[in-house]
Write a protein that holds these residues in place. Structure first.
Motif, PDB file in Angstrom:
ATOM      1  N   GLY A   1      -0.458  15.324   1.787  1.00  0.00           N
ATOM      2  CA  GLY A   1       0.369  15.715   2.924  1.00  0.00           C
ATOM      3  C   GLY A   1      -0.068  15.037   4.208  1.00  0.00           C
ATOM      4  N   LEU A   2      -1.384  14.987   4.441  1.00  0.00           N
ATOM      5  CA  LEU A   2      -1.889  14.306   5.634  1.00  0.00           C
ATOM      6  C   LEU A   2      -1.583  12.807   5.576  1.00  0.00           C
ATOM      7  N   ILE A   3      -1.738  12.206   4.399  1.00  0.00           N
ATOM      8  CA  ILE A   3      -1.455  10.772   4.269  1.00  0.00           C
ATOM      9  C   ILE A   3       0.013  10.491   4.555  1.00  0.00           C
TER      10      ILE A   3
ATOM     11  N   GLY B   1       4.022   8.143   8.244  1.00  0.00           N
ATOM     12  CA  GLY B   1       5.206   8.226   9.099  1.00  0.00           C
ATOM     13  C   GLY B   1       4.907   7.830  10.530  1.00  0.00           C
ATOM     14  N   ALA B   2       3.789   8.342  11.086  1.00  0.00           N
ATOM     15  CA  ALA B   2       3.406   7.962  12.447  1.00  0.00           C
ATOM     16  C   ALA B   2       3.068   6.480  12.531  1.00  0.00           C
TER      17      ALA B   2
ATOM     18  N   THR C   1       0.825  -1.210   0.000  1.00  0.00           N
ATOM     19  CA  THR C   1       0.000   0.000   0.000  1.00  0.00           C
ATOM     20  C   THR C   1       0.858   1.258   0.000  1.00  0.00           C
ATOM     21  N   MET C   2       1.927   1.256   0.777  1.00  0.00           N
ATOM     22  CA  MET C   2       2.820   2.406   0.788  1.00  0.00           C
ATOM     23  C   MET C   2       3.495   2.595  -0.564  1.00  0.00           C
ATOM     24  N   PHE C   3       3.883   1.502  -1.212  1.00  0.00           N
ATOM     25  CA  PHE C   3       4.477   1.598  -2.540  1.00  0.00           C
ATOM     26  C   PHE C   3       3.470   2.162  -3.533  1.00  0.00           C
ATOM     27  N   ALA C   4       2.203   1.769  -3.428  1.00  0.00           N
ATOM     28  CA  ALA C   4       1.170   2.311  -4.313  1.00  0.00           C
ATOM     29  C   ALA C   4       0.998   3.810  -4.088  1.00  0.00           C
ATOM     30  N   PHE C   5       1.067   4.252  -2.828  1.00  0.00           N
ATOM     31  CA  PHE C   5       0.971   5.691  -2.548  1.00  0.00           C
ATOM     32  C   PHE C   5       2.148   6.452  -3.147  1.00  0.00           C
TER      33      PHE C   5
END
Length: 276
Positions: free
Chosen positions: A240-242, A247-248, A87-91
Motif C-alpha cells: 500500500g505504501l509503495i 502515484g506521488a 520497475t513499475m511493471f515488475a511491481f
C-alpha cells in the motif's frame, strides 16, 4: 391578390437532401440507394465513446490525462529512461501474482510450509505463478537500483526534483522490506534461519534497531505470531505504501518533466561558450 403564408416553425422545416443522402434525417446513402443500418462495430465504437464521455464529464480526468500523457520529451531520450516504467511493471506483476498466491497460502506456522508445497505441486499453474512471484522480486530489486543509478548519473536528482529523489530512496527501502518480509513466508529451514539472521542484524542498529527487531518478531524471540506479522506487512502495509508513493512519484514526473541526458547538457554548454 394572394397573401403570403406564414413561415413554418424551425422544427418543421426540412432542408433539401444533399447528394449522397436519402433526404431522411440526413442519413448517408450508398450508391444513391437507401441508408444502411450501422454495423455492430459502429455501435460498439459509439457505445465506448459514450461511456468515456460519461466518465469524463463526471470525473474531469481528460485534462489530467492529457497533461500526463502528452508532455514534452527532451531530446536524446533513450532506453535508459524506461527503467522506471519497467520497475513499475515488475511491481504490478508482483501484486497480481501475490493476490493469486494469497488465495491458497495459510500464514500459520504449522501449515505455512504445507500450503506453499501444495501451491507448487497441486494447484493449477501454481508453480508457474509462484516462480513468477519469486524471481519477479529479484527482478524488481535489480530494476529499481538501475533506475536510481540512472537518475543519479544523469543528475535528475537536482533542483527542482529533490523531493522525487527522496521518494525514490524511500521506495528502495520499502522494496527491500517487502523482499525481507516475503522471504519468511515459505517457512522452510532456509527462509526461517535467514530471517533470524536479518532481524538480528536489525537489532544491532543504533537507537531504533532493538525496537524494530521486537516489532518484526512480535516480541524478543520468534514465535507463532511472527509469520502473521510478516504476512500482514508483506501483503498489506508495504504494498500500500509503495503504491501511494509510486502515484506521488509519477505525479511529480509529469509535473516537472524529465531531464535531458548529461552529454546533451555538455554540448549545450560548449555551444554557449563558443558563442560568447
Amino acid at each position: 391578390m394572394k397573401l403570403p403564408s406564414p413561415p413554418l416553425p424551425r422544427a418543421l422545416r426540412r432542408s433539401p437532401a444533399r447528394p449522397g443522402e436519402n433526404g431522411r434525417n440526413g442519413a448517408p446513402a450508398r450508391n444513391g440507394g437507401p441508408a444502411t443500418k450501422p454495423t455492430a462495430k459502429d455501435q460498439a465504437v459509439e457505445g465506448a465513446a459514450s461511456v468515456v464521455g460519461w466518465l469524463d464529464e463526471r470525473t474531469g480526468a481528460s485534462p489530467f490525462l492529457r497533461g500526463f500523457l502528452y508532455r514534452k520529451v527532451p531530446k536524446g531520450t533513450n532506453w535508459y529512461y524506461t527503467l522506471g516504467s519497467a520497475t513499475m511493471f515488475a511491481f504490478l506483476s508482483q501484486a497480481v501474482t501475490g493476490v493469486f498466491l494469497a488465495m491458497y497460502y495459510e500464514p500459520d506456522p504449522t501449515r505455512a510450509y504445507e500450503s506453499a508445497s501444495r501451491i507448487t505441486n497441486e494447484v493449477f499453474l501454481g508453480e508457474f505463478v509462484r516462480g513468477m512471484h519469486k524471481w519477479g522480486s529479484t527482478v524488481m530489486i535489480i530494476l529499481i537500483f538501475l533506475h536510481m543509478g540512472r537518475v543519479f548519473f544523469f543528475g535528475a536528482y537536482k533542483y527542482p526534483r529533490e523531493l522525487n529523489w527522496v521518494i525514490g530512496v524511500v521506495l528502495i527501502v520499502l522494496t527491500l522490506v517487502m523482499g525481507l518480509t516475503g522471504y519468511l513466508l515459505p517457512f522452510d529451514q532456509r527462509s526461517f534461519w535467514a530471517t533470524v539472521v536479518a532481524v538480528n542484524l536489525n537489532s544491532s542498529g543504533p537507537i531504533v534497531g532493538p525496537y524494530l527487531a521486537d516489532f518484526l518478531r512480535v516480541g524478543s524471540e520468534f514465535g507463532p505470531t511472527t509469520i502473521t506479522r510478516f504476512y500482514a506487512l508483506h501483503m498489506l502495509a508495504v504494498p500500500g505504501l509503495i503504491a501511494a508513493l509510486i502515484g506521488a512519484h509519477l505525479y511529480l514526473v509529469a509535473k516537472l518533466g524529465t531531464t535531458a541526458p548529461p552529454w546533451l547538457k555538455a554540448e549545450k554548454k560548449d555551444l554557449l561558450r563558443e558563442e560568447v
